[in-house]
Design a protein around this motif. Structure first.
Motif, PDB file in Angstrom:
ATOM      1  N   VAL A   1     -30.074  70.677  41.488  1.00  0.00           N
ATOM      2  CA  VAL A   1     -31.096  71.158  40.560  1.00  0.00           C
ATOM      3  C   VAL A   1     -32.418  70.507  40.969  1.00  0.00           C
ATOM      4  CG1 VAL A   1     -31.940  71.063  38.174  1.00  0.00           C
ATOM      5  CG2 VAL A   1     -29.525  71.584  38.626  1.00  0.00           C
ATOM      6  N   SER A   2     -33.439  71.327  41.236  1.00  0.00           N
ATOM      7  CA  SER A   2     -34.779  70.830  41.588  1.00  0.00           C
ATOM      8  C   SER A   2     -35.772  71.338  40.554  1.00  0.00           C
ATOM      9  CB  SER A   2     -35.216  71.341  42.960  1.00  0.00           C
ATOM     10  OG  SER A   2     -34.382  70.840  43.956  1.00  0.00           O
ATOM     11  N   PRO A   3     -35.985  70.579  39.496  1.00  0.00           N
ATOM     12  CA  PRO A   3     -36.818  71.078  38.387  1.00  0.00           C
ATOM     13  C   PRO A   3     -38.208  71.506  38.845  1.00  0.00           C
ATOM     14  CG  PRO A   3     -35.737  69.020  37.797  1.00  0.00           C
ATOM     15  CD  PRO A   3     -35.504  69.210  39.261  1.00  0.00           C
ATOM     16  N   VAL A   4     -38.685  72.585  38.257  1.00  0.00           N
ATOM     17  CA  VAL A   4     -40.058  73.037  38.553  1.00  0.00           C
ATOM     18  C   VAL A   4     -40.860  73.031  37.256  1.00  0.00           C
ATOM     19  CG1 VAL A   4     -39.533  74.450  40.564  1.00  0.00           C
ATOM     20  CG2 VAL A   4     -39.360  75.484  38.298  1.00  0.00           C
ATOM     21  N   LYS A   5     -42.150  72.802  37.406  1.00  0.00           N
ATOM     22  CA  LYS A   5     -43.032  72.777  36.228  1.00  0.00           C
ATOM     23  C   LYS A   5     -43.104  74.166  35.624  1.00  0.00           C
ATOM     24  CE  LYS A   5     -46.000  68.826  36.503  1.00  0.00           C
ATOM     25  NZ  LYS A   5     -46.690  68.300  37.668  1.00  0.00           N
ATOM     26  N   GLY A   6     -43.076  74.222  34.310  1.00  0.00           N
ATOM     27  CA  GLY A   6     -43.309  75.490  33.629  1.00  0.00           C
ATOM     28  C   GLY A   6     -42.056  76.297  33.359  1.00  0.00           C
ATOM     29  N   SER A   7     -40.893  75.824  33.856  1.00  0.00           N
ATOM     30  CA  SER A   7     -39.642  76.529  33.550  1.00  0.00           C
ATOM     31  C   SER A   7     -38.516  75.513  33.435  1.00  0.00           C
ATOM     32  CB  SER A   7     -39.308  77.519  34.666  1.00  0.00           C
ATOM     33  OG  SER A   7     -37.971  77.964  34.504  1.00  0.00           O
ATOM     34  N   ASN A   8     -37.752  75.634  32.377  1.00  0.00           N
ATOM     35  CA  ASN A   8     -36.647  74.678  32.213  1.00  0.00           C
ATOM     36  C   ASN A   8     -35.288  75.362  32.177  1.00  0.00           C
ATOM     37  OD1 ASN A   8     -37.005  75.839  29.759  1.00  0.00           O
ATOM     38  ND2 ASN A   8     -37.899  74.033  28.799  1.00  0.00           N
ATOM     39  N   ILE A   9     -35.222  76.596  32.669  1.00  0.00           N
ATOM     40  CA  ILE A   9     -33.964  77.368  32.623  1.00  0.00           C
ATOM     41  C   ILE A   9     -32.844  76.614  33.332  1.00  0.00           C
ATOM     42  CG2 ILE A   9     -32.803  79.507  33.339  1.00  0.00           C
ATOM     43  CD1 ILE A   9     -35.539  80.813  33.560  1.00  0.00           C
TER      44      ILE A   9
END
Ligand code: MN
Length: 297
Positions: free
Chosen positions: A266-274
């Motif tokens: 999992v590589s979190p991205v800004k603006g989405s937490n799906i």
């Protein structure tokens, strides 16, 4: 051996809300391994564990499928596994750490990555402890390169060392390099290419037939379709839907003795937490399936 790593402290951030469970009483132990060293495309998987644990605070505690407040069973969240930027040291320390955990606590371990290469360090202690262990490898990629970009510990080689000792059953696979195609469906490796196995009922049966009794489950979130888990370093189109994957995980957990699992990439991205939310729900559901199998609920 570095003795400092063999002391498991509780994490200030907890998986769901379960502040009272001591490690000795826990039925489940969450172990964040925020290791990132060889990611080759999208970066950020070091932030995966923290964001998944954070997202878990948004889960409903009552699991609607299993109809139980699973957190009541006791989930202990360990502090992050600390590492220096020294590959060799990391892999030696992580093996000591996992050996310590699985031989001192009865709780079911859930490791959260980090990049997939952590599995290279997680598996040897399980292979030592459990005779005839097989691995269910859920991933878009075969991860069987002997090395990649100069590292034997690359995420692209995650399963290669384990394949010398254990049977590896791969599902979700839809990206195979020409230098690794020689390892698929050879020796210990059974590969179910995604496009050839879209009959999920039949696939479920084949997976069960190919695994031994003791199973370790390694889940690269890119095995799912990007609509389910978009934030990951090396996405591929056309993966498992949510229910299709859960059906297979459930069947394997109910029919076999699953002894541990990891959820990686999992590589979190800004603006989405799906992705972090879905990964936390996946972990909570796996905890539920294991609880049913072990008759905790
Ligand atoms: Mn992958």
């Amino acid at each position: 051996m570095n003795k400092d790593i063999l002391f498991v402290k509780p994490n200030k951030l907890q998986f769901v809300i379960d502040s009272k469970t001591k490690i000795s009483d826990a039925k489940f132990i969450i172990l964040p391994i925020p290791y990132e060293y060889t990611t080759s495309y999208g970066k950020g998987t070091a932030k995966g564990p923290k964001e998944i644990i954070k997202a878990s605070s948004q889960l409903e505690l009552w699991d609607e499928e299993l109809k139980y407040d699973l957190y009541k069973l006791g989930i202990f969240t360990a502090e992050d596994f600390k590492y220096t930027k020294n590959e060799k040291e990391f892999f030696s320390n992580i093996e000591d750490y996992v050996n310590f955990i699985i031989n001192n606590y009865t709780a079911f371990p859930v490791f959260i990555g980090g990049e997939h290469s952590i599995t290279q360090g997680l598996l040897p202690p399980f292979q030592k402890k459990y005779k005839n262990l097989s691995v269910l490898h859920f991933d878009a990629h075969a991860d069987l390169r002997t090395e990649y970009e100069g590292s034997k510990h690359s995420h692209a080689s995650a399963l290669y060392p384990a394949s010398a000792r254990s049977r590896i059953v791969q599902i979700g696979i839809r990206s195979v390099g020409s230098e690794e195609k020689q390892f698929i469906n050879r020796g210990n490796v059974k590969t179910f290419l995604m496009h050839e196995n879209l009959d999920f009922k039949a696939l479920k049966k084949k997976v069960i037939e190919n695994l031994t009794e003791n199973v370790y489950l390694t889940i690269d979130v890119d095995g799912f379709d990007p609509s389910v888990m978009p934030a990951t370093g090396t996405p591929q189109p056309g993966g498992f839907g949510w229910y299709e994957a859960l059906e297979i995980f459930k069947e394997v957990i109910y029919r076999k003795n699953v002894v541990g699992t990891d959820v990686v990439e999992v590589s979190p991205v800004k603006g989405s937490n799906i992705t972090e939310f879905n990964a936390s729900k996946l972990i909570y559901r796996i905890i539920g399936y294991v609880s049913q199998k072990r008759k905790y609920i």
